[in-house]
Design a protein around this motif. Structure first.
Motif, PDB file in Angstrom:
ATOM      1  N   LEU A  21       0.831  -1.200   0.000  1.00  0.00           N
ATOM      2  CA  LEU A  21       0.000   0.000   0.000  1.00  0.00           C
ATOM      3  C   LEU A  21       0.865   1.250   0.000  1.00  0.00           C
ATOM      4  O   LEU A  21       0.609   2.199  -0.767  1.00  0.00           O
ATOM      5  CB  LEU A  21      -0.921  -0.007   1.224  1.00  0.00           C
ATOM      6  CG  LEU A  21      -1.873   1.183   1.347  1.00  0.00           C
ATOM      7  CD1 LEU A  21      -2.904   1.154   0.228  1.00  0.00           C
ATOM      8  CD2 LEU A  21      -2.580   1.166   2.705  1.00  0.00           C
ATOM      9  N   GLU A  22       1.886   1.277   0.828  1.00  0.00           N
ATOM     10  CA  GLU A  22       2.750   2.456   0.919  1.00  0.00           C
ATOM     11  C   GLU A  22       3.556   2.646  -0.363  1.00  0.00           C
ATOM     12  O   GLU A  22       3.751   3.779  -0.818  1.00  0.00           O
ATOM     13  CB  GLU A  22       3.681   2.315   2.131  1.00  0.00           C
ATOM     14  CG  GLU A  22       2.948   2.426   3.461  1.00  0.00           C
ATOM     15  CD  GLU A  22       3.787   1.962   4.638  1.00  0.00           C
ATOM     16  OE1 GLU A  22       3.485   2.379   5.777  1.00  0.00           O
ATOM     17  OE2 GLU A  22       4.752   1.173   4.444  1.00  0.00           O
ATOM     18  N   ALA A  31       1.196   4.028  -3.019  1.00  0.00           N
ATOM     19  CA  ALA A  31       0.745   5.395  -2.701  1.00  0.00           C
ATOM     20  C   ALA A  31       1.827   6.443  -2.955  1.00  0.00           C
ATOM     21  O   ALA A  31       1.524   7.634  -3.107  1.00  0.00           O
ATOM     22  CB  ALA A  31       0.300   5.464  -1.236  1.00  0.00           C
ATOM     23  N   VAL A  79      -1.998  11.812   2.752  1.00  0.00           N
ATOM     24  CA  VAL A  79      -1.755  10.391   2.984  1.00  0.00           C
ATOM     25  C   VAL A  79      -3.052   9.598   2.853  1.00  0.00           C
ATOM     26  O   VAL A  79      -3.086   8.525   2.239  1.00  0.00           O
ATOM     27  CB  VAL A  79      -1.128  10.170   4.378  1.00  0.00           C
ATOM     28  CG1 VAL A  79      -1.050   8.675   4.704  1.00  0.00           C
ATOM     29  CG2 VAL A  79       0.265  10.787   4.431  1.00  0.00           C
ATOM     30  N   GLN A  97      -3.531   6.794  -0.053  1.00  0.00           N
ATOM     31  CA  GLN A  97      -3.692   5.385   0.314  1.00  0.00           C
ATOM     32  C   GLN A  97      -5.046   4.840  -0.135  1.00  0.00           C
ATOM     33  O   GLN A  97      -5.152   3.662  -0.478  1.00  0.00           O
ATOM     34  CB  GLN A  97      -3.497   5.206   1.815  1.00  0.00           C
ATOM     35  CG  GLN A  97      -2.054   5.442   2.250  1.00  0.00           C
ATOM     36  CD  GLN A  97      -1.766   4.929   3.645  1.00  0.00           C
ATOM     37  OE1 GLN A  97      -2.668   4.582   4.399  1.00  0.00           O
ATOM     38  NE2 GLN A  97      -0.501   4.901   4.002  1.00  0.00           N
ATOM     39  N   GLU A  98      -6.062   5.684  -0.173  1.00  0.00           N
ATOM     40  CA  GLU A  98      -7.359   5.234  -0.682  1.00  0.00           C
ATOM     41  C   GLU A  98      -7.258   4.858  -2.158  1.00  0.00           C
ATOM     42  O   GLU A  98      -7.758   3.805  -2.581  1.00  0.00           O
ATOM     43  CB  GLU A  98      -8.405   6.334  -0.487  1.00  0.00           C
ATOM     44  CG  GLU A  98      -9.794   5.941  -0.992  1.00  0.00           C
ATOM     45  CD  GLU A  98     -10.831   7.053  -0.816  1.00  0.00           C
ATOM     46  OE1 GLU A  98     -11.983   6.843  -1.231  1.00  0.00           O
ATOM     47  OE2 GLU A  98     -10.476   8.119  -0.280  1.00  0.00           O
ATOM     48  N   ALA A 117      -4.485   4.126  -3.764  1.00  0.00           N
ATOM     49  CA  ALA A 117      -3.556   3.006  -3.878  1.00  0.00           C
ATOM     50  C   ALA A 117      -4.267   1.685  -3.575  1.00  0.00           C
ATOM     51  O   ALA A 117      -4.051   0.680  -4.263  1.00  0.00           O
ATOM     52  CB  ALA A 117      -2.368   3.204  -2.940  1.00  0.00           C
ATOM     53  N   ALA A 118      -5.110   1.682  -2.543  1.00  0.00           N
ATOM     54  CA  ALA A 118      -5.847   0.467  -2.186  1.00  0.00           C
ATOM     55  C   ALA A 118      -6.776   0.053  -3.317  1.00  0.00           C
ATOM     56  O   ALA A 118      -6.913  -1.145  -3.624  1.00  0.00           O
ATOM     57  CB  ALA A 118      -6.629   0.705  -0.895  1.00  0.00           C
ATOM     58  N   LYS A 125      -1.005  -4.804   3.346  1.00  0.00           N
ATOM     59  CA  LYS A 125      -0.074  -4.575   4.456  1.00  0.00           C
ATOM     60  C   LYS A 125       1.190  -5.421   4.349  1.00  0.00           C
ATOM     61  O   LYS A 125       2.039  -5.403   5.234  1.00  0.00           O
ATOM     62  CB  LYS A 125      -0.775  -4.861   5.787  1.00  0.00           C
ATOM     63  CG  LYS A 125      -2.000  -3.983   6.049  1.00  0.00           C
ATOM     64  CD  LYS A 125      -1.652  -2.500   6.080  1.00  0.00           C
ATOM     65  CE  LYS A 125      -2.875  -1.644   6.415  1.00  0.00           C
ATOM     66  NZ  LYS A 125      -2.543  -0.199   6.410  1.00  0.00           N
TER      67      LYS A 125
END
Length: 233
Positions: free
Chosen positions: A105-106, A109, A119, A123-124, A126-127, A140
């Motif tokens: 995820l990181e 993102a 952030v 991340q939304e 990216a998910a 994760k």
């Protein structure tokens, strides 16, 4: 042809080593239309990766130019070219280049954070992209906890999360088995259709090349259209 995303004009690249000069690319022309799928095939050392680097503004040509929106990349300074790349292009390589200390995820993102998103928003998005490439249950996980195919799909997600105008992919499945490679390719082609991102893929895989709108071979520094292929899309 529809709207142009990238255009190479008379590109030439010569490498110098002591008294030796090697012409890798000579007068290469290429137009990439919006949403178009292009494959470039050729033997190792033929200059395919060099061409991709020039199209992405990662290297300077010995002569010629690459135009984006009618403007030459090589008239931009390094900082402006970097901003243009972040807004316009996505890159996928044979090795995933995910940062090992960050989760999937990181990693995905990160281009959005560089662009200035919060952030939470980064991340939304990216998910969502990881979900599209089939990694919803791996958000994760760090790269070391993912399989080879999962790492490469995460790399594809990272390249496409900004919804770039063009994705440049250099042997993106060269380290994967045939089944996993097929899955990664299908993911890339599906996202190309969905978000109208152009694809320029350097590959040894003739079966993938046959799925593209246009295919070229790079021989003796020259791009030649492959007209004898029957596209199987």
């Amino acid at each position: 042809m529809n709207e142009l995303v990238l255009e190479a004009k008379n590109l030439k690249k010569t490498f110098h080593d002591a008294d030796l000069s090697v012409d890798v690319l000579t007068n290469v022309d290429l137009k990439v239309g919006k949403g178009e799928q292009i494959a470039i095939v050729g033997s190792s050392g033929s200059g395919k990766s060099t061409l991709l680097h020039l199209l992405g503004g990662l290297d300077d040509p010995s002569a010629g130019e690459v135009l984006a929106g009618g403007k030459s990349l090589f008239d931009m300074n390094a900082a402006k070219r970097g901003i243009w790349r972040n807004k316009t292009l996505g890159f996928v390589y044979q090795f995933h280049h995910l940062l090992p200390e960050f989760t999937a995820l990181e990693n995905v993102a990160m281009p959005l954070l560089i662009r200035g998103l919060s952030v939470a928003d980064a991340q939304e998005q990216a998910a969502d992209m990881l979900d599209r490439v089939g990694l919803k249950q791996r958000l994760k996980h760090k790269p070391g906890e993912l399989s080879g195919g999962e790492r490469q799909r995460a790399a594809v997600a990272r390249a496409l999360v900004t919804k770039p105008q063009c994705l440049l992919a250099d042997e993106p499945t060269g380290n994967l088995d045939q089944h996993t490679a097929q899955h990664v390719y299908e993911t890339m082609l599906a996202l190309n259709t969905e978000i109208q991102t152009s694809l320029v893929i350097v590959t040894h895989d003739i079966h993938l090349a046959q799925k593209m709108d246009r295919s070229f071979t790079l021989n003796n520094g020259q791009l030649e259209a492959i007209d004898t292929m029957v596209n199987d899309k």
